[in-house]
Design an enzyme around this catalytic site. Structure first.
Site: not given
Ligand code: GLU
Length: 367
Positions: A123, A126, A251, A303, A321
């Site tokens: 993420s 993003k 994505y 988050y 993650v």
């Molecule tokens: N590729 C992960 C997902 O979509 C990203 C989530 C993250 O890194 O927090 O679940």
């Protein structure tokens, strides 16, 4: 977004290893200050007792020792976290890995531990996706499609209220909003859109060698059912125009770009300067986009842990993650951290501990 010629000599693992060895030597008195090729060259160095150079050297030795000290303090936390298992390839990560890289706005850089280990950006892509969407479409359009309110919810939340989905329910830093942002990237094909995202990532990191991790990509593509559900909801509510599988493929690839703590620190430093590269002061994106992205990182980058992070650390940051955290200390520094053990919210557990301590010691909180 083609990296300028100078960037070809940018941070590469070989050169970086050499720098690391120089830095770890106890006697720094003979060596010139270790510099990375892409740092600004506008220092006026005076030598002799009490000079700026001595102060700078003391400060440098302090920073190196500080990072080592904090790393050792936080090492016990690495095993308290859990690696992400819902993407099988990420479950292979080594819980013991812990690394940090700091790039200050004066060009000085410091690192400790596994700062050069590659991991999936997840993420932390993003904010880069959001930047590219802003550069392609402008702020007004992006904001009309994906809102800026903190969700206060987990990264994969289905944020539908009263049987409807509005742009205000989306945030670019959580999955549903990020998938909607993917649909805003310009390009004749999704292959071209991905190349543009990869080029921008390389440019921001000053590292032309950044690549896709094919294994992580395929692993996530084969198991990403929740993200499929989110994308189909977007489609149901008319918030995704393109083919769902094509958008998701983009994505998943975006999340599977392989980076190091050093890459995240350099990208963070570009955000900390609101858009200029550390070596050349070349502007990559408008200043307002830097404000926009940093504000959203502050309120939603960690988050449903963003509130506690704001209180305890106090700087814009984004976690993934894969175990990475990119922190942005506006006008001062970019910080990249890697430790794959996650807390229950999906944030690097030891990484947050490390950032809390660093923030306390260097007074990083913007509050
Ligand atoms: N590729 C992960 C997902 O979509 C990203 C989530 C993250 O890194 O927090 O679940």
């Amino acid at each position: 977004y083609h990296a300028p010629a100078g960037h070809a000599a940018g941070p590469n693992p070989q050169a970086a290893r050499g720098r690391c060895q120089r830095l770890s030597g106890a006697d720094h008195s003979e060596n010139p200050l270790p510099r990375i090729p892409w740092m600004r060259g506008n220092f006026k160095l005076r030598t002799g007792p009490g000079s700026g150079l001595h102060r700078e050297r003391r400060n440098e030795v302090y920073m190196e020792a500080l990072l080592e000290e904090l790393l050792e303090q936080c090492r016990p936390y690495t095993r308290q976290g859990k690696v992400a298992t819902y993407i099988p390839e990420l479950a292979k990560a080594n819980l013991d890995d812990l690394g940090i890289y700091v790039l200050r706005s004066d060009g000085q850089h410091f690192h400790a531990g596994d700062w050069n280990k590659p991991f999936a950006i997840q993420s932390v892509i993003k904010p880069i996706l959001l930047l590219l969407a802003l550069m392609d479409n402008g702020e007004e359009y992006v904001r009309s499609r994906v809102g800026v309110e903190a969700t206060g919810k987990p990264f994969d939340a289905i944020n539908v209220t009263d049987q409807t989905l509005l742009s205000d329910h989306l945030n670019p830093m959580v999955n549903m909003g990020a998938i909607a942002i993917c649909g805003l990237i310009h390009g004749a094909s999704y292959e071209e859109k991905f190349q543009r995202l990869l080029e921008l990532t390389r440019k921001l990191a000053g590292n032309p060698d950044i690549q896709l991790d094919q294994d992580v990509y395929l692993s996530e593509k084969h198991t990403g059912y929740k993200n499929r559900a989110l994308a189909f909801l977007l489609k149901t509510y008319g918030m995704l125009e393109d083919d769902v599988e094509e958008v998701l493929d983009f994505y998943f690839k975006a999340c599977s770009i392989s980076v190091t703590s050093q890459d995240l620190a350099v990208i963070g430093s570009v955000l900390s300067s609101h858009g200029t590269l550390p070596d050349s002061e070349e502007r990559v994106f408008d200043r307002e986009y830097g404000n926009y992205v940093n504000a959203i990182l502050m309120t939603c980058g960690m988050y449903d842990g963003s509130g506690a992070f704001a209180v305890n650390v106090g700087v814009p940051a984004k976690s993934g993650v894969g175990g990475g955290i990119m922190a942005v200390v506006p006008t001062r520094m970019g910080i990249g951290i890697f430790s794959p053990g996650l807390d229950e919210k999906g944030n690097s557990l030891a990484g947050i501990q490390l950032l809390e301590r660093l923030s306390n010691r260097l007074y990083l909180s913007i509050f």
